[in-house]
Write a protein that holds these residues in place. Structure first.
Motif, short mmCIF file in Angstrom:
data_model
loop_
_atom_site.label_atom_id
_atom_site.label_comp_id
_atom_site.label_asym_id
_atom_site.label_seq_id
_atom_site.Cartn_x
_atom_site.Cartn_y
_atom_site.Cartn_z
N MET A 1 0.81 -1.14 0.02
CA MET A 1 -0.22 -0.17 -0.18
C MET A 1 1.16 1.26 -0.55
N ILE A 2 0.81 2.50 -1.00
CA ILE A 2 1.78 3.47 -1.05
C ILE A 2 1.50 3.99 0.72
N LEU A 3 0.11 3.80 1.48
CA LEU A 3 0.27 5.19 2.44
C LEU A 3 1.84 4.27 3.56
N GLN A 4 1.52 3.40 3.36
CA GLN A 4 2.45 2.23 4.31
C GLN A 4 5.07 3.43 3.60
N GLN A 5 4.54 3.44 1.84
CA GLN A 5 5.74 3.34 1.57
C GLN A 5 5.91 4.32 1.88
N VAL A 6 5.30 5.33 1.86
CA VAL A 6 5.17 6.70 1.85
C VAL A 6 5.74 7.28 3.76
N TYR A 7 4.90 6.27 4.59
CA TYR A 7 4.69 5.82 6.23
C TYR A 7 6.57 6.03 5.94
N ASP A 8 6.95 4.97 5.32
CA ASP A 8 8.14 4.61 6.04
C ASP A 8 9.52 5.22 5.60
N LYS A 9 9.33 6.52 4.52
CA LYS A 9 10.03 6.67 4.04
C LYS A 9 10.16 9.01 5.07
N ILE A 10 8.50 9.14 5.43
CA ILE A 10 8.86 10.09 6.05
C ILE A 10 9.07 10.21 8.19
N ARG A 11 8.96 8.41 8.55
CA ARG A 11 8.58 8.44 9.99
C ARG A 11 10.25 8.90 10.64
N HIS A 12 11.29 8.92 9.75
CA HIS A 12 12.37 9.09 10.75
C HIS A 12 13.01 10.88 10.65
N HIS A 13 12.25 11.33 9.53
CA HIS A 13 12.02 12.60 9.26
C HIS A 13 12.58 13.81 10.51
N ASP A 24 -4.80 4.74 8.94
CA ASP A 24 -6.37 4.22 9.51
C ASP A 24 -6.50 2.45 8.48
N ASN A 25 -7.00 1.73 10.16
CA ASN A 25 -6.76 0.79 9.50
C ASN A 25 -8.09 0.45 9.15
N LYS A 26 -8.83 1.13 8.44
CA LYS A 26 -9.75 0.79 7.63
C LYS A 26 -10.04 1.81 6.01
N SER A 27 -8.25 1.87 5.80
CA SER A 27 -8.02 2.04 4.53
C SER A 27 -8.33 0.93 3.59
N TYR A 28 -8.58 0.99 2.85
CA TYR A 28 -8.60 0.04 1.06
C TYR A 28 -7.22 0.48 0.14
N ASN A 29 -6.89 -0.75 -0.18
CA ASN A 29 -6.14 -1.03 -0.96
C ASN A 29 -6.75 -0.62 -1.89
N ILE A 30 -6.48 0.36 -2.84
CA ILE A 30 -7.22 0.60 -3.87
C ILE A 30 -6.08 0.15 -5.06
#
Length: 71
Positions: A1-13, A24-30
């Motif tokens: 999921m792209i949100l996870q990829q973005v999170y992984d890039k920014i979480r240590h910024h 949100d765990n209700k997010s759709y994988n679209i």
């Protein structure tokens, strides 16, 4: 999921220090066609802007939502 990829890039910024990014765990994988690099940059900028406007200890919640709207 792209949100996870973005999170992984920014979480240590530096801007995310003492702030929480929650997917949100209700997010759709679209599935859809797009320039994934451009979409990633857009999402990173949006989340960084939200983090800059957030006080320490607060949360940023990101999610995807499925819609039947075409406009």
């Amino acid at each position: 999921m792209i949100l996870q990829q973005v999170y992984d890039k920014i979480r240590h910024h530096a801007v995310s220090t003492d702030k929480n990014i929650i997917i949100d765990n209700k997010s759709y994988n679209i599935d859809f066609q797009t320039d994934s690099s451009m979409l990633s940059r857009i999402l990173i900028n949006m989340i960084k802007n939200a983090l800059e406007a957030t006080r320490k200890g607060q949360n940023i919640i990101v999610a995807t939502k499925k819609s039947d709207k075409t406009t």
